[in-house]
Scaffold this motif. Structure first.
Motif, PDB file in Angstrom:
ATOM      1  N   ARG A   1       0.854  -1.194   0.000  1.00 58.91           N
ATOM      2  CA  ARG A   1       0.000   0.000   0.000  1.00 58.91           C
ATOM      3  C   ARG A   1       0.879   1.229   0.000  1.00 58.91           C
ATOM      4  NH1 ARG A   1      -5.190  -0.614   2.025  1.00 58.91           N
ATOM      5  NH2 ARG A   1      -5.032   1.230   3.323  1.00 58.91           N
ATOM      6  N   ILE A   2       0.619   2.079  -0.946  1.00 55.98           N
ATOM      7  CA  ILE A   2       1.438   3.286  -1.098  1.00 55.98           C
ATOM      8  C   ILE A   2       0.517   4.477  -1.235  1.00 55.98           C
ATOM      9  CG2 ILE A   2       3.095   4.459  -2.623  1.00 55.98           C
ATOM     10  CD1 ILE A   2       4.177   1.702  -3.329  1.00 55.98           C
TER      11      ILE A   2
ATOM     12  N   ILE B   1      -1.916   1.814  -4.968  1.00 57.65           N
ATOM     13  CA  ILE B   1      -1.269   3.113  -4.849  1.00 57.65           C
ATOM     14  C   ILE B   1      -2.366   4.161  -4.832  1.00 57.65           C
ATOM     15  CG2 ILE B   1       0.310   4.740  -5.949  1.00 57.65           C
ATOM     16  CD1 ILE B   1       1.645   2.283  -7.246  1.00 57.65           C
ATOM     17  N   PHE B   2      -2.431   4.883  -3.733  1.00 54.32           N
ATOM     18  CA  PHE B   2      -3.468   5.904  -3.628  1.00 54.32           C
ATOM     19  C   PHE B   2      -2.870   7.233  -4.029  1.00 54.32           C
ATOM     20  CE2 PHE B   2      -4.216   2.655  -0.437  1.00 54.32           C
ATOM     21  CZ  PHE B   2      -5.501   2.255  -0.777  1.00 54.32           C
ATOM     22  N   GLY B   3      -3.397   7.798  -5.102  1.00 59.02           N
ATOM     23  CA  GLY B   3      -2.949   9.124  -5.503  1.00 59.02           C
ATOM     24  C   GLY B   3      -4.018  10.118  -5.117  1.00 59.02           C
ATOM     25  N   THR B   4      -3.631  11.112  -4.341  1.00 57.52           N
ATOM     26  CA  THR B   4      -4.654  12.069  -3.911  1.00 57.52           C
ATOM     27  C   THR B   4      -4.182  13.474  -4.177  1.00 57.52           C
ATOM     28  OG1 THR B   4      -3.787  12.291  -1.684  1.00 57.52           O
ATOM     29  CG2 THR B   4      -5.359  10.524  -2.055  1.00 57.52           C
ATOM     30  N   ASP B   5      -5.155  14.340  -4.374  1.00 59.16           N
ATOM     31  CA  ASP B   5      -4.875  15.756  -4.557  1.00 59.16           C
ATOM     32  C   ASP B   5      -6.179  16.473  -4.295  1.00 59.16           C
ATOM     33  OD1 ASP B   5      -2.451  17.272  -6.468  1.00 59.16           O
ATOM     34  OD2 ASP B   5      -4.208  18.381  -5.783  1.00 59.16           O
ATOM     35  N   ILE B   6      -6.120  17.709  -3.898  1.00 58.59           N
ATOM     36  CA  ILE B   6      -7.409  18.378  -3.697  1.00 58.59           C
ATOM     37  C   ILE B   6      -7.911  19.002  -4.990  1.00 58.59           C
ATOM     38  CG2 ILE B   6      -6.921  18.858  -1.269  1.00 58.59           C
ATOM     39  CD1 ILE B   6      -6.755  21.824  -2.134  1.00 58.59           C
ATOM     40  N   ASP B   7      -7.058  19.001  -6.011  1.00 58.57           N
ATOM     41  CA  ASP B   7      -7.479  19.573  -7.280  1.00 58.57           C
ATOM     42  C   ASP B   7      -8.216  18.501  -8.078  1.00 58.57           C
ATOM     43  OD1 ASP B   7      -7.787  20.640  -9.735  1.00 58.57           O
ATOM     44  OD2 ASP B   7      -5.721  21.345  -9.942  1.00 58.57           O
ATOM     45  N   ASP B   8      -9.532  18.619  -8.159  1.00 60.37           N
ATOM     46  CA  ASP B   8     -10.277  17.544  -8.817  1.00 60.37           C
ATOM     47  C   ASP B   8     -10.017  17.501 -10.316  1.00 60.37           C
ATOM     48  OD1 ASP B   8     -11.525  19.914  -9.101  1.00 60.37           O
ATOM     49  OD2 ASP B   8     -13.566  19.179  -8.742  1.00 60.37           O
TER      50      ASP B   8
ATOM     51  N   GLU C   1     -12.914   1.073  -0.873  1.00 63.39           N
ATOM     52  CA  GLU C   1     -13.859   0.532  -1.851  1.00 63.39           C
ATOM     53  C   GLU C   1     -14.706   1.633  -2.451  1.00 63.39           C
ATOM     54  OE1 GLU C   1     -16.181  -2.681  -0.230  1.00 63.39           O
ATOM     55  OE2 GLU C   1     -14.322  -3.726   0.319  1.00 63.39           O
ATOM     56  N   LEU C   2     -15.126   2.525  -1.570  1.00 62.01           N
ATOM     57  CA  LEU C   2     -15.937   3.636  -2.055  1.00 62.01           C
ATOM     58  C   LEU C   2     -15.159   4.477  -3.057  1.00 62.01           C
ATOM     59  CD1 LEU C   2     -17.763   4.720   1.191  1.00 62.01           C
ATOM     60  CD2 LEU C   2     -18.774   3.713  -0.846  1.00 62.01           C
ATOM     61  N   GLN C   3     -13.867   4.649  -2.768  1.00 59.24           N
ATOM     62  CA  GLN C   3     -13.035   5.422  -3.699  1.00 59.24           C
ATOM     63  C   GLN C   3     -13.065   4.786  -5.084  1.00 59.24           C
ATOM     64  OE1 GLN C   3     -11.511   8.174  -3.077  1.00 59.24           O
ATOM     65  NE2 GLN C   3     -10.598   8.248  -1.033  1.00 59.24           N
TER      66      GLN C   3
ATOM     67  N   PHE D   1      -7.210   6.950  -7.714  1.00 55.67           N
ATOM     68  CA  PHE D   1      -7.066   8.399  -7.545  1.00 55.67           C
ATOM     69  C   PHE D   1      -8.312   8.958  -6.892  1.00 55.67           C
ATOM     70  CE2 PHE D   1      -4.227   7.344 -11.024  1.00 55.67           C
ATOM     71  CZ  PHE D   1      -3.074   7.997 -10.615  1.00 55.67           C
ATOM     72  N   SER D   2      -8.108   9.861  -5.987  1.00 55.82           N
ATOM     73  CA  SER D   2      -9.287  10.493  -5.402  1.00 55.82           C
ATOM     74  C   SER D   2      -8.937  11.891  -4.927  1.00 55.82           C
ATOM     75  CB  SER D   2      -9.828   9.650  -4.247  1.00 55.82           C
ATOM     76  OG  SER D   2      -8.840   9.545  -3.255  1.00 55.82           O
ATOM     77  N   THR D   3      -9.977  12.670  -4.804  1.00 57.82           N
ATOM     78  CA  THR D   3      -9.815  14.022  -4.297  1.00 57.82           C
ATOM     79  C   THR D   3      -9.723  13.933  -2.780  1.00 57.82           C
ATOM     80  OG1 THR D   3     -11.299  14.606  -6.058  1.00 57.82           O
ATOM     81  CG2 THR D   3     -10.752  16.319  -4.505  1.00 57.82           C
ATOM     82  N   HIS D   4      -8.727  14.554  -2.232  1.00 51.25           N
ATOM     83  CA  HIS D   4      -8.458  14.334  -0.821  1.00 51.25           C
ATOM     84  C   HIS D   4      -7.537  15.448  -0.349  1.00 51.25           C
ATOM     85  CE1 HIS D   4      -6.005  12.578   2.440  1.00 51.25           C
ATOM     86  NE2 HIS D   4      -7.106  11.917   2.756  1.00 51.25           N
TER      87      HIS D   4
END
Lengths: 136, 1226
Positions: B363-364, B397-404, B733-735, B450-453
């Motif tokens: 998990r990254i 690999i979870f990539g997150t950014d607040i920029d949707d 899962e929701l992501q 990828f998700s907004t976060h």
């Protein structure tokens, strides 16, 4: 008149052939034939030597050309009697051939033949006498 | 640019300034990267900008890209309605079109504008004052001023034609590009528009208030802040023209690279102001980049000079925000800082992969991943590390950014070429190429979520093996950094690694992380006690509340209060304020030191760490009671020994109500109750033991309770942990499902747009149909062909006015069965005929008359076929043919005459021109020979003439033409069927008044038949001539021969007569009787011949038994000259028999029999009852001689046998000589 000259008669009409044969015999000639076909004539010529010949043009199997050429090439006088004329090739090769048109009395033919034989024996040039005789 | 002007001093003073400085230093080496909410200064755009600037040439013109979708047609119309036709700009329209739907946009728009409207084709050059339109099912791009059309369009969910075009337009045209987003749903165009803006072009979006706008697309574009102006569509053309004018106006102020030197001198001032406004310093960035951005902003605002611009933002400080945003563009790339990634791969990733089994999970987390390159880079490294291993662990690999927007791009996994940082091998292996973009293969894509976060606001991911957070910390302040580090510490598993950017470090959190690789900034999580997740909810609240609370404090803290507090403080009991976790929030004054002691080790604010040990149980009990009751609690007489003296304390605990009961803040007050009295202590001497015992008892009880409470707490804690884990996984899962929904939504949007587009086109089509319909109606009415439409049940569907002459129909009759309507026709079979038409689907035609007027109509009943070929009723047309009837009759008569004439002539007519050449249409000659006009032209006709005749024909014709006299000739012509036919030709010149030849008219008459007849006659004549001559010869010979044997003239005459008779019989039997059999003799049979020849010698009255001749033999066909011979032979034998043999006496008989054996005819003649034969005759009679000769002429043999009972003759001859022989025409 013919002085035992052997004369070939090629004629497919029995009456004419017999008439001629009797006329030649009457004139003192010896008849060879008469034959009714070219093949018969050629086989007869293999056995007999003839002095002259009286030939009809259309025989039972074909026209007389082979017989005429056989004789002419040996310098034997040939008298043609015909109802229709000469085959074109034969006429072209022997323009001086003596031709009588039917009907023609047998006696007259024999007389002419006798002249031809005589001319042939004297001058050895049958054609000249034949040419002369063509213009009655 | 090195000097930085601080126009406004930060309130937080030097510390903040120091941070600013360190950030500035960091950003020198750090690669800028997008971080949610933090500036992402653009740096590597310079090269491209310079390139687009350099290729500017004076002849360049503006290219306006216009994107629209649903409702676009109307918007386009409005736009072009207001656009002058000589703007000198090119317009390129991109719309969402269904791939299988023919667009009519081109023709619809051509009506609105006078500019050329052209559907784009591949390689088409873009010209000013023209409108180009994207074709359906295609991707439109532009390169080098030429349009590129690629087919087919990509699948629907990935189709973003406006983005694609705008991106290419930006790349190709730079500052000369203008992007306009008109009505449409969805978000296509937004990214492309941003690119145009990035490259210095103008961007416009349709305003929402526009009455026919579908707001999705323009809103999406406007929401990014990249739209320069939001305008009503009608106002756009004027804005674009003004922009163009301004652009050409300032062109003089630019240098060779398109930079304005006057602006450069003021750059420092402007940047200073910007820093003051935003707190972000761009002074370390390249001047050219900044200058271009600034210029563009000025261009958009149509501000002429830098002074004016400075004036502008002084008046409107928001302009600085616009400028700020202009400078922020997210940039990241694959394998940024390759050495670090290699180090990471060699150590961390290799360990991770090696340490996991098939059921393991890696998990990254990549916070601040921007457009996803970093996440994909890690995915590629892991995938490469796993190459050699089977089985492979699961990787997330979870990539997150607040920029949707950035996240949306990351999800696409689609990067414009050339994708920086990728080696060709990796590009080949992990990417596929699609229309010039590099797309991450699904194997890599599926490893990433990828998700907004927001790293600050949202709960973090947990149980991670690695966090890669490069170049994010440099943009945030120290406090925030601290929080982020704690978050990371929480998220990582024990031993988890943290991977930072090359200029970042964990200096402030060395307690949490130890250095694993200093050079490449890899850190390892330390295992420590007391580390916890920072209070996320508190941060939000603190950030929100702190300004207000501090403001309130500032306002109420007046001087009096402050002084009063200072005085009263001395009398205040010492106290502390603790929060819910027993952390000290406030201390009271110095008196408090009496109750606390400092412990060795790390400083701590935990109340029970620093409270004097004897006080701890009492205070703990107090706090517990306060929390339970939520009310003030007082414990008096708490004994305590401080500094050797025993004291009594009163402990007070009270929740701070003002802060709200939820805050959990409690004030603990320590009130000194004076020294414990000696009496009390003396008295307590005895009691002490009791008291101690009781206390000890209580203590042990309390301990037990405490222990159980602790146990319970631990259990609860465990439960919390596991439920937290569950939440985490549910969250993930929701992501994932969210991502799927995103994709589905995009697809739906795309379909929706297409439907909208089709709908608007349908509306236009409908208008066209209406006008077509009215055309059709007018046509039907003007043709005067009465037409009646019936449905399948014979109900009137519609009719033309002409029908009212035939049926008593009115408008109201529509829908009624036609059988109910009075017809004026003498026609009763309508119903039956309609049924026939419907059943057979064939046309029925009838001639019907109106008895009233005598008019005749041709009625045609056809099946009514809808456009999709479904039979739905019938159409009846009534064509008035009264006049035609008369004409038809006349025509028929003339045709018949003509045909008769042609047939009668039996030849053809032709014409030649004045000089004797065939020309023009010669139907007769063509029909005869089959030659075409080209073939017979001039003297070409000679080709159809027999080769032997051709030359003489041509020569004779030339001679006739030269002499202008009648031409008469005969020749053979090859008929069309190949047969040669004889023709006689007559041709005469047609002369004009001046006796000049106008033309020649000739007739070819077919004389083949008469020619044949003539030839036949000639043949017959020759044949006859021959026969007659032959006959004369035979007769001559016969007479001579007969004369030889005859004794009397009477006998001679009789003999000759008999023989002539036989000849005549033979002639009769075989002479040709018909012209057709010329030259061929008639055939007869042997039996017939024998009977005929014998008949004169046999008494015709005798018959039957008494018959003197018996004939016996099969039917044998004989013919030709052989018949004559046979006739003579038989005649001679019969004559002989009659003279000397059996027939010379009454009662004598002859039997003649024949047979064919081996191709030979054998004929036997046997005589009976005649005079006795006395041997063969001495001399052969003439008859037998003749017989012998005749048989010899047939090639046969004859044998005579003179038996005493009668003569027997046997004749043999070959059959071939007896059968008919064609006489040669010699």
């Amino acid at each position: 008149m013919l002085n035992h000259a052997a004369v070939l008669i090629a004629e497919d009409e029995p009456f004419i052939a017999l008439d001629l044969a009797l006329a030649i015999e009457d004139a003192g000639g010896e008849v060879v034939g008469p034959v009714a076909s070219v093949s018969e004539a050629l086989s007869v010529l293999e056995i007999h030597t003839v002095t002259a010949a009286i030939l009809d043009v259309n025989l039972t199997d074909r026209d007389i050309s082979p017989v005429a050429e056989h004789l002419l090439s040996r310098g034997i006088p040939v008298l043609i009697q015909t109802g229709v004329g000469l085959p074109p090739e034969l006429a072209a090769r022997y323009p001086d051939l003596v031709v009588r048109i039917k009907p023609c009395p047998a006696a007259s033919l024999v007389t002419q033949l006798a002249v031809m034989i005589a001319g042939h024996q004297v001058g050895e040039t049958p054609s000249s006498s034949a040419t002369a005789s063509r213009r009655p | 640019m090195k000097s930085v002007v601080y126009l406004v001093c930060d309130s937080r003073g030097p510390l903040k300034r120091q941070f600013e400085r360190s950030r500035a230093m960091a950003s020198k080496s750090a690669e800028p990267k997008g971080v949610g909410g933090f500036p992402r200064p653009k740096r590597d755009g310079d090269a491209r900008l310079a390139a687009s600037g350099a290729k500017k040439d004076p002849k360049a013109f503006l290219i306006v890209g216009i994107g629209a979708s649903a409702g676009g047609l109307e918007a386009f119309k409005s736009f072009f309605g207001k656009t002058p036709t000589d703007t000198g700009m090119a317009f390129i329209l991109v719309q969402h079109l269904s791939p299988d739907h023919k667009s009519m946009l081109t023709e619809l728009l051509a009506r609105t504008t006078d500019m050329d409207v052209i559907e784009a084709t591949d390689g088409m050059e873009v010209k000013p004052n023209c409108v180009f339109i994207i074709p359906p099912d295609a991707t439109l791009t532009i390169r080098g001023g030429r349009l590129k059309v690629e087919r087919p369009a990509p699948p629907r969910e990935r189709r973003r034609p406006i983005d694609t075009f705008f991106e290419s337009l930006a790349e190709d045209q730079g500052e000369n590009a203008i992007a306009v987003i008109l009505s449409g749903t969805g978000s296509d165009g937004t990214l492309g528009l941003a690119t145009i803006k990035e490259r210095g072009g103008l961007t416009l979006a349709q305003a929402e208030f526009d009455h026919h706008a579908m707001a999705g697309m323009p809103q999406s574009a406007a929401a990014t802040g990249q739209v320069d102006e939001v305008l009503a569509v009608e106002a756009m053309p004027a804005r674009i023209v003004a922009y163009h004018r301004h652009m050409t106006g300032v062109a003089g102020a630019k240098d060779g690279e398109g930079l304005r030197q006057d602006a450069a001198t003021h750059l420092a001032t402007i940047m200073g102001a910007l820093r003051a406004r935003s707190g972000h310093d761009f002074s370390e960035y390249k001047g050219k980049t900044l200058l271009r951005r600034l210029q563009r902003r000025m261009q958009v605002l149509q501000v002429e000079t830098p002074f004016a611009y400075i004036e502008r933002f002084r008046k409107q400080p928001e302009e600085l925000d616009m400028l700020f945003r202009e400078l922020l563009i997210g940039v990241t790339q694959f394998f940024r800082d390759p050495a670090s990634f290699e180090a990471l791969a060699a150590t961390v990733i290799a360990d991770l992969v090696a340490g996991k089994g098939a059921d393991g999970e890696i998990r990254i987390w990549v916070p601040g991943c921007s457009t996803g390159q970093e996440a994909y880079t890690l995915a590629i490294l892991i995938r490469e590390a796993m190459d050699t291993r089977r089985p492979t662990p699961k990787v997330q690999i979870f990539g997150t950014d607040i920029d949707d927007r950035a996240i949306a791009l990351a999800r696409l996994g689609r990067y414009r070429k050339p994708a920086a940082g990728l080696s060709p091998e990796r590009l080949e292996r992990w990417f596929t190429e699609d229309r010039g973009d590099s797309c991450v293969i699904s194997e890599i894509r599926e490893m990433c979520v990828f998700s907004t976060h927001s790293i600050i606001k949202h709960p973090p991911f947990s149980k991670l093996d690695l966090i890669s957070c490069r170049n994010l910390l440099i943009y945030i302040d120290a406090e925030m950094q601290d929080r982020v580090m704690r978050t990371f510490h929480y998220s990582l598993k024990p031993g988890g690694r943290l991977f930072l950017g090359s200029s970042e470090s964990v200096t402030r959190a060395t307690r949490l992380f130890s250095v694993a690789d200093k050079k490449h900034r890899i850190f390892e999580r330390r295992e420590i006690e007391g580390a916890s997740l920072p209070d996320l909810s508190g941060i939000g609240r603190r950030l929100e509340l702190s300004p207000t609370t501090s403001a309130q404090r500032a306002s109420s803290d007046d001087r009096i209060d402050k002084n009063a507090r200072r005085v009263t403080e001395k009398y205040n009991p010492p106290h502390v304020v603790v929060d819910g976790s027993d952390q000290i929030v406030r201390f009271s004054g110095a008196a408090m030191v009496r109750y606390v002691e400092l412990a060795t080790g790390a400083p701590s604010y935990a109340l029970f760490d620093i409270l004097r040990k004897p006080l701890r149980p009492a205070v703990r009990a107090l706090l517990k009671e306060v929390r339970a009751s939520r009310e003030a609690v007082r414990h008096d007489n708490v004994p305590i020994r401080i500094d050797g003296s025993a004291r009594r304390l009163a402990l007070l605990g009270e929740p701070l109500a003002d802060q709200g009961p939820e805050s959990g803040l409690i004030v603990v007050v320590f009130q000194d109750g004076g020294a414990a009295t000696s009496a009390a202590s003396a008295r307590s001497g005895g009691e002490v033991t009791d008291g101690v015992k009781a206390l000890e008892q209580e203590l042990s009880t309390t301990r037990v309770q405490l222990q159980s409470t602790i146990d319970e707490l631990e259990v609860a804690n465990e439960e919390l942990k596991s439920s937290n884990e569950e939440h985490q996984s549910v969250n993930e899962e929701l992501q994932s499902s969210n991502e799927e929904l995103e994709t589905a939504k995009e697809e739906m949007q795309s379909v929706n747009e297409e439907v909208q587009t089709i709908n608007s086109e349908m509306v236009s089509k409908n208008e066209l149909l209406t006008s077509l319909n009215s055309d059709l109606k007018n046509l039907l009415e003007s043709t005067e062909i009465a037409t009646l439409f019936l449905d399948g049940l014979l109900r009137v569907r519609s009719f033309t006015p002409g029908v009212t002459d035939i049926f008593h129909l009115r408008e109201a009759d529509i829908g009624r069965p036609v059988t109910e309507i009075v017809s004026l026709l003498n026609y009763s079979g309508l119903q039956a005929d309609v049924k026939t038409v419907l059943r057979k689907l064939a046309v029925v035609e009838r001639e019907v008359t109106l008895p009233e007027t005598g008019a005749t109509f041709e009625l045609r009943i056809r099946p009514y076929r809808t456009t999709d070929n479904v039979i739905d009723g019938v159409v009846l047309t009534f064509l008035d043919i009264s006049a035609r009837h008369v004409a038809d009759e006349a025509l028929r008569g003339s045709e018949a005459r003509f045909r008769g004439a042609v047939e009668a002539v039996e030849g053809i007519v032709w014409t030649n021109n004045a000089v004797g050449e065939m020309a023009g249409e010669q139907p007769g000659w063509s029909a005869l020979t089959g030659q075409t006009p080209a073939e017979y032209e001039g003297f070409g006709w000679a080709q159809a003439v027999h080769p032997d005749d051709a030359r003489p024909s041509v020569e004779a014709w030339r001679a006739a033409v030269a002499a202008k006299r009648l031409f008469e000739f005969e020749h053979r012509v090859r008929r069309q069927d190949g047969e040669w036919r004889h023709f006689s030709i007559r041709a005469a010149p047609i002369l004009d008044k001046a006796k000049r030849v106008v033309e020649w008219v000739g007739v070819h008459t077919d004389i083949t038949q008469s020619k044949r007849a003539e030839e036949h006659r000639a043949l017959l004549l020759r044949e006859l001539d021959h026969r007659v001559k032959n006959l004369f010869s035979i007769v001559g010979g016969m007479v001579t021969l007969s004369a030889r044997s005859a004794t009397t003239p009477q006998e001679l005459a009789k003999t000759i007569q008999g023989r002539l008779g036989a000849l005549a019989t033979a002639h009769l039997l075989i002479s040709p009787r018909q012209a057709a059999s010329a030259g061929a003799d008639q055939e007869t049979t042997l039996g017939e011949l024998v009977a005929k020849i014998l008949s004169p010698h046999i008494d015709p009255s005798a018959s039957g038994e008494s018959s003197r001749a018996a004939l016996n033999g099969p039917e044998v066909t004989i013919g030709g000259e052989a018949v004559t011979n046979l006739a003579l032979i038989l005649h001679e034998m019969a004559t002989n028999g009659a003279k000397y043999g059996a027939l010379s006496r009454s009662g004598g008989r002859v039997e003649i029999s024949w047979k064919v054996d081996g191709g030979r005819l054998i004929l036997t003649w046997v005589e009976f009852g005649g005079p006795e034969v006395k041997g063969s005759p001495a001399r052969e009679g003439f008859g037998s001689l003749l017989t012998r000769r005749s048989v010899g002429a047939l090639g046969g043999e004859v044998a005579f046998d003179w038996k005493p009972s009668g003569l027997v003759v046997c004749i043999q001859a070959p059959m071939e000589r007896l059968t008919p022989r064609r006489v040669e025409s010699d």
